[in-house]
Design a protein around this motif. Sequence first.
Motif, PDB file in Angstrom:
ATOM      1  N   GLY A   1      64.824   9.661  22.382  1.00  9.83           N
ATOM      2  CA  GLY A   1      64.489   8.681  23.416  1.00  9.83           C
ATOM      3  C   GLY A   1      63.462   9.215  24.393  1.00  9.83           C
ATOM      4  N   GLN A   2      63.556  10.506  24.706  1.00  5.92           N
ATOM      5  CA  GLN A   2      62.574  11.116  25.603  1.00  5.92           C
ATOM      6  C   GLN A   2      61.186  11.126  24.962  1.00  5.92           C
ATOM      7  N   ILE A   3      61.144  11.479  23.674  1.00  8.26           N
ATOM      8  CA  ILE A   3      59.852  11.536  22.971  1.00  8.26           C
ATOM      9  C   ILE A   3      59.174  10.171  22.974  1.00  8.26           C
ATOM     10  N   PHE A   4      59.926   9.143  22.583  1.00  8.43           N
ATOM     11  CA  PHE A   4      59.326   7.816  22.502  1.00  8.43           C
ATOM     12  C   PHE A   4      59.087   7.221  23.891  1.00  8.43           C
ATOM     13  N   GLY A   5      59.980   7.551  24.845  1.00  8.37           N
ATOM     14  CA  GLY A   5      59.770   7.076  26.209  1.00  8.37           C
ATOM     15  C   GLY A   5      58.498   7.652  26.812  1.00  8.37           C
ATOM     16  N   LEU A   6      58.281   8.951  26.629  1.00 10.76           N
ATOM     17  CA  LEU A   6      57.065   9.585  27.132  1.00 10.76           C
ATOM     18  C   LEU A   6      55.821   9.025  26.452  1.00 10.76           C
ATOM     19  N   ASN A   7      55.920   8.742  25.157  1.00 11.19           N
ATOM     20  CA  ASN A   7      54.784   8.136  24.454  1.00 11.19           C
ATOM     21  C   ASN A   7      54.450   6.764  25.017  1.00 11.19           C
ATOM     22  N   ASN A   8      55.472   5.973  25.266  1.00 18.92           N
ATOM     23  CA  ASN A   8      55.218   4.631  25.811  1.00 18.92           C
ATOM     24  C   ASN A   8      54.613   4.703  27.204  1.00 18.92           C
TER      25      ASN A   8
ATOM     26  N   GLY B   1      52.889   7.237  28.360  1.00 21.15           N
ATOM     27  CA  GLY B   1      51.535   7.773  28.191  1.00 21.15           C
ATOM     28  C   GLY B   1      50.528   6.707  27.805  1.00 21.15           C
ATOM     29  N   THR B   2      50.913   5.836  26.882  1.00 25.69           N
ATOM     30  CA  THR B   2      49.989   4.780  26.468  1.00 25.69           C
ATOM     31  C   THR B   2      49.780   3.757  27.588  1.00 25.69           C
ATOM     32  N   LEU B   3      50.816   3.543  28.418  1.00 26.58           N
ATOM     33  CA  LEU B   3      50.645   2.657  29.567  1.00 26.58           C
ATOM     34  C   LEU B   3      49.666   3.266  30.566  1.00 26.58           C
ATOM     35  N   LEU B   4      49.794   4.572  30.820  1.00 31.14           N
ATOM     36  CA  LEU B   4      48.863   5.243  31.728  1.00 31.14           C
ATOM     37  C   LEU B   4      47.432   5.139  31.210  1.00 31.14           C
ATOM     38  N   LEU B   5      47.270   5.232  29.898  1.00 35.14           N
ATOM     39  CA  LEU B   5      45.945   5.042  29.311  1.00 35.14           C
ATOM     40  C   LEU B   5      45.413   3.651  29.614  1.00 35.14           C
TER      41      LEU B   5
ATOM     42  N   THR C   1      51.308  13.600  29.757  1.00 34.29           N
ATOM     43  CA  THR C   1      52.570  12.974  29.362  1.00 34.29           C
ATOM     44  C   THR C   1      52.769  13.039  27.858  1.00 34.29           C
ATOM     45  N   LEU C   2      51.700  12.783  27.109  1.00 35.12           N
ATOM     46  CA  LEU C   2      51.788  12.809  25.653  1.00 35.12           C
ATOM     47  C   LEU C   2      51.941  14.231  25.119  1.00 35.12           C
ATOM     48  N   GLU C   3      51.343  15.211  25.790  1.00 33.10           N
ATOM     49  CA  GLU C   3      51.548  16.606  25.402  1.00 33.10           C
ATOM     50  C   GLU C   3      53.007  17.007  25.597  1.00 33.10           C
ATOM     51  N   ASP C   4      53.625  16.519  26.679  1.00 37.56           N
ATOM     52  CA  ASP C   4      55.052  16.774  26.909  1.00 37.56           C
ATOM     53  C   ASP C   4      55.884  16.202  25.764  1.00 37.56           C
ATOM     54  N   ALA C   5      55.519  15.003  25.334  1.00 40.24           N
ATOM     55  CA  ALA C   5      56.237  14.371  24.224  1.00 40.24           C
ATOM     56  C   ALA C   5      56.084  15.191  22.942  1.00 40.24           C
TER      57      ALA C   5
ATOM     58  N   GLY D   1      54.346  12.760  14.741  1.00 39.34           N
ATOM     59  CA  GLY D   1      53.286  11.879  14.257  1.00 39.34           C
ATOM     60  C   GLY D   1      52.849  10.881  15.305  1.00 39.34           C
ATOM     61  N   LEU D   2      53.823  10.295  16.004  1.00 45.59           N
ATOM     62  CA  LEU D   2      53.508   9.326  17.053  1.00 45.59           C
ATOM     63  C   LEU D   2      52.728   9.970  18.187  1.00 45.59           C
ATOM     64  N   SER D   3      53.167  11.149  18.628  1.00 42.53           N
ATOM     65  CA  SER D   3      52.513  11.816  19.751  1.00 42.53           C
ATOM     66  C   SER D   3      51.083  12.219  19.405  1.00 42.53           C
ATOM     67  N   LEU D   4      50.879  12.756  18.195  1.00 46.47           N
ATOM     68  CA  LEU D   4      49.526  13.125  17.761  1.00 46.47           C
ATOM     69  C   LEU D   4      48.618  11.899  17.683  1.00 46.47           C
ATOM     70  N   SER D   5      49.174  10.796  17.179  1.00 46.56           N
ATOM     71  CA  SER D   5      48.386   9.570  17.067  1.00 46.56           C
ATOM     72  C   SER D   5      47.961   9.081  18.444  1.00 46.56           C
ATOM     73  N   ASN D   6      48.883   9.113  19.398  1.00 48.93           N
ATOM     74  CA  ASN D   6      48.547   8.638  20.739  1.00 48.93           C
ATOM     75  C   ASN D   6      47.631   9.611  21.478  1.00 48.93           C
ATOM     76  N   LEU D   7      47.741  10.923  21.181  1.00 41.21           N
ATOM     77  CA  LEU D   7      46.799  11.878  21.772  1.00 41.21           C
ATOM     78  C   LEU D   7      45.380  11.608  21.267  1.00 41.21           C
ATOM     79  N   GLY D   8      45.275  11.049  20.067  1.00 44.18           N
ATOM     80  CA  GLY D   8      43.963  10.641  19.573  1.00 44.18           C
ATOM     81  C   GLY D   8      43.326   9.589  20.462  1.00 44.18           C
ATOM     82  N   LEU D   9      44.162   8.733  21.050  1.00 40.37           N
ATOM     83  CA  LEU D   9      43.650   7.713  21.972  1.00 40.37           C
ATOM     84  C   LEU D   9      43.032   8.365  23.207  1.00 40.37           C
ATOM     85  N   VAL D  10      43.684   9.426  23.681  1.00 37.22           N
ATOM     86  CA  VAL D  10      43.145  10.151  24.836  1.00 37.22           C
ATOM     87  C   VAL D  10      41.778  10.743  24.492  1.00 37.22           C
ATOM     88  N   ALA D  11      41.681  11.344  23.294  1.00 40.33           N
ATOM     89  CA  ALA D  11      40.412  11.943  22.871  1.00 40.33           C
ATOM     90  C   ALA D  11      39.311  10.894  22.784  1.00 40.33           C
TER      91      ALA D  11
END
Length: 341
Positions: free
Chosen positions: A127-134, A136-140, A151-155, A169-179
């Motif tokens: 829940g923490q992993i997916f919560g942080l991902n969500n 993180g994507t909102l902050l984006l 936030t996504l690195e923490d996840a 996989g989810l965290s790496l994918s969303n970190l791609g959005l940051v890049a």
Amino acid sequence: MKQWHLLPGCYVLVFISLLSPTVASAADITQQLHRPLSSSSWQQSREKADTLLRIGEQQYALGFADKAVKSGLEALEIYHSIGDLRAQGMTYDLLGMSYIQLNRLKEGEDALRRRLVIARDTKDFQGQIFGLNNIGTLLLQKGETIAAGKTLEDALTIARHVKNIEGEGLSLSNLGLVAIRLGEYNKAIKLYETALIFRRQTRDPIGEANTLNNLGDAYLEARNYQDTIGTYGAALRIAQTSRDRPNQLRAIDGLVFAHSVVGRYQRAFDLLAQRLTIAQELQNLREELKSFESYAHLYEKLGNYPTARNFYERAIVLARTIEDNKTEVQLIDRLTQMLKR
């Protein structure tokens, strides 16, 4: 684009009769009434809440975020009354993503942060992993790129620590959005390619299609149109097989743009016809509006102004119907500018 994530195991078969549950009377999370229930009614209430949550998840998956909010609010009220903290967390997941889809960002962030607090209190690492991902994507979405990356690195750190392949996989994918947001397209491509390895290991077709769409976005930004088309095409095939409508529509949007750029207009029109059919089958006026808008832009690009005007006018009618004033004003302005030519 981002991926909002519901915890696994939440999806059920779609029944049309489930799309219109009883409307919750509350208008906001903080306005729920928490009535104590007798022990004799506990099981019945729990089953009702579970059903509402499943309905809400299906409504969200089909693009009916407004209905998902209503289902989620009613489920949340019941879960509060019976004291089920874990189920409250899952419901806040649904509400957060649904509010964000409706562009109600403040309410969405409130729900997602409540969900994260519950996950931490209950030592729910997934829940923490997916919560942080969500979050993180909102902050984006709010333009807070650096905070999103942290936030996504923490996840990702938590996912690696507990060896959660899906979360990695989810965290790496969303970190791609940051890049991508930082203009680091080659870095984004590498992140997405690594994320795909984990997506495929977990046999998550929705996640795989989402990451492929993200990879298509990165290739598009890098102006590598051959790989753009191939990657969006792979996402579209997976989404079609799994009947994943959101990723299917998103892949079509990417393909329409890419084919238009390289002059393959007939292919773009064929894809738009598919898109409009899907939107109409779903009876989703917002997606139908987007289809009309895409038709209008493409005809305008080709200099066919009468047909473009027809589609702009149809899109304006739909924007007015769903009371999307911002889009209506933008479409009217675009039409006005075109008619001045």
